[in-house]
Design a protein around this motif. Structure first.
Motif, PDB file in Angstrom:
ATOM      1  N   ALA A  29       0.972  -1.369  -0.043  1.00 29.46           N
ATOM      2  CA  ALA A  29       0.127  -0.171   0.118  1.00 29.46           C
ATOM      3  C   ALA A  29       0.864   1.350  -0.161  1.00 29.46           C
ATOM      4  O   ALA A  29       0.387   2.308  -0.324  1.00 29.46           O
ATOM      5  N   ARG A  30       2.083   1.017   0.446  1.00 32.96           N
ATOM      6  CA  ARG A  30       3.141   2.394   0.211  1.00 32.96           C
ATOM      7  C   ARG A  30       3.330   2.810  -1.138  1.00 32.96           C
ATOM      8  O   ARG A  30       4.188   3.621  -1.406  1.00 32.96           O
ATOM      9  N   ASP A  31       2.648   2.135  -2.278  1.00 28.89           N
ATOM     10  CA  ASP A  31       2.841   2.661  -3.579  1.00 28.89           C
ATOM     11  C   ASP A  31       4.237   2.416  -3.992  1.00 28.89           C
ATOM     12  O   ASP A  31       4.639   3.268  -4.391  1.00 28.89           O
ATOM     13  N   GLN A  32       4.688   1.204  -4.042  1.00 29.72           N
ATOM     14  CA  GLN A  32       6.113   1.196  -4.645  1.00 29.72           C
ATOM     15  C   GLN A  32       6.122   1.246  -6.249  1.00 29.72           C
ATOM     16  O   GLN A  32       7.072   1.611  -6.606  1.00 29.72           O
ATOM     17  N   VAL A  33       4.980   1.009  -6.709  1.00 33.71           N
ATOM     18  CA  VAL A  33       4.919   1.062  -8.353  1.00 33.71           C
ATOM     19  C   VAL A  33       3.693   1.838  -8.510  1.00 33.71           C
ATOM     20  O   VAL A  33       2.562   2.021  -7.987  1.00 33.71           O
ATOM     21  N   PRO A  34       3.848   2.604  -9.578  1.00 34.15           N
ATOM     22  CA  PRO A  34       2.761   3.564 -10.304  1.00 34.15           C
ATOM     23  C   PRO A  34       1.466   2.825 -10.552  1.00 34.15           C
ATOM     24  O   PRO A  34       1.806   1.719 -10.958  1.00 34.15           O
ATOM     25  N   ASN A  35       0.218   3.409 -10.522  1.00 31.89           N
ATOM     26  CA  ASN A  35      -0.859   2.751 -11.202  1.00 31.89           C
ATOM     27  C   ASN A  35      -1.165   1.355 -10.697  1.00 31.89           C
ATOM     28  O   ASN A  35      -1.397   0.564 -11.549  1.00 31.89           O
TER      29      ASN A  35
END
Length: 276
Positions: free
Chosen positions: A112-118
């Motif tokens: 959930a820490r958004d390591q990758v976009p989209n």
């Protein structure tokens, strides 16, 4: 002359075999021989995918995405997002969509820490039918958690942590998210890879999946699946197969042989309708 020499060599080798067997059976010789054997296997990609060459796996995956501006990635068995994060960094673009499949709640905060976009996080295991299943692991968030009861000799107590999780299929998620094309389907689900492919059969037949990266190894002992199963499923659908060797070198699998049934550690493979 050559036939005679070959026959003489064969007889000499046979006569020497009992004595050489005694030497090879010594503890020190067995250890040295086994280490050399394992190393030579790893150089050919057999058992080379045990996590120490993640960059090599990413290099191979990146090659499959050359010329794709906005790739659609299905990361099945995302764990903490190491593979997807590494691939996105290697591609050097924020374009594309990443679908991260991970049933273990212990992994979700990292994802959930958004390591990758989209990215889209799908909190479910993947198989050939929808429903629910129990995953077995040595600890919460384990990288070797499986829907199969594993008893590998080199792991700890794989019954220590058990958890009921939802199960989905690739075809269901393709329909749900209206995905027209999967540029790369990565399967790292500890023995359940073949079941996941059976749950993607419509997408495979309709050529919606360009390339598949999958593991094969010791976990397949417990799922009772063989490399023959993968070959018989994918080859008739037009997929060509490669084994990923250290550094991302691709070794073509041009025909099925029983030597491909290699259960020590993990071997990584690519199956693609794109690569030549």
């Amino acid at each position: 002359m050559q036939v005679h020499e070959a026959g003489l060599l064969g007889r000499t080798a046979k006569a020497a075999a009992p004595r050489l067997c005694q030497l090879a059976s010594s503890r020190r010789m067995r250890q040295g021989t086994r280490l050399l054997e394992v190393y030579l296997e790893i150089l050919q990609g057999r058992g080379a995918g045990t996590g120490w060459d993640l960059q090599g796996e990413i290099t191979a995956a990146r090659r499959c995405l050359e010329g794709v501006e906005a790739p659609v990635i299905f990361d099945v068995g995302a764990n903490y997002g190491q593979w997807s994060g590494g691939l996105q960094s290697a591609l050097g673009t924020r374009n594309g969509r990443y679908f991260l499949f991970e049933p273990q709640p212990a992994c979700w905060p990292a994802l959930a820490r958004d390591q990758v976009p989209n990215q889209v996080i799908i909190p479910a295991a993947v198989s050939d039918v929808e429903g629910s299943a129990t995953i077995f692991a040595d600890a919460p968030g384990s990288g070797v958690a499986s829907v199969h009861r594993r008893r590998d000799s080199y792991f700890g107590d794989m019954m220590a942590h058990q958890q009921r999780v939802p199960v989905t299929t690739i075809d269901r998620e393709v329909e749900r998210w209206e995905v027209e094309r999967i540029d790369l389907l990565k399967l790292d689900i500890e023995g359940a890879e073949f079941q996941a492919l059976r749950g993607a059969i419509d997408s495979l037949r309709n050529r919606k999946v360009m390339t598949i990266a999958f593991e094969f190894g010791s976990a397949n002992v417990y799922s009772r699946t063989f490399f023959r199963d993968f070959w018989d499923l994918l080859s008739p659908l037009g997929y060509r197969l490669w084994r990923i060797c250290p550094g991302g070198v691709l070794l073509p699998v041009q025909a099925y042989t029983e030597e491909l049934e290699h259960f020590r550690g993990v071997s990584n493979y690519l199956a693609s309708v794109k690569l030549a």
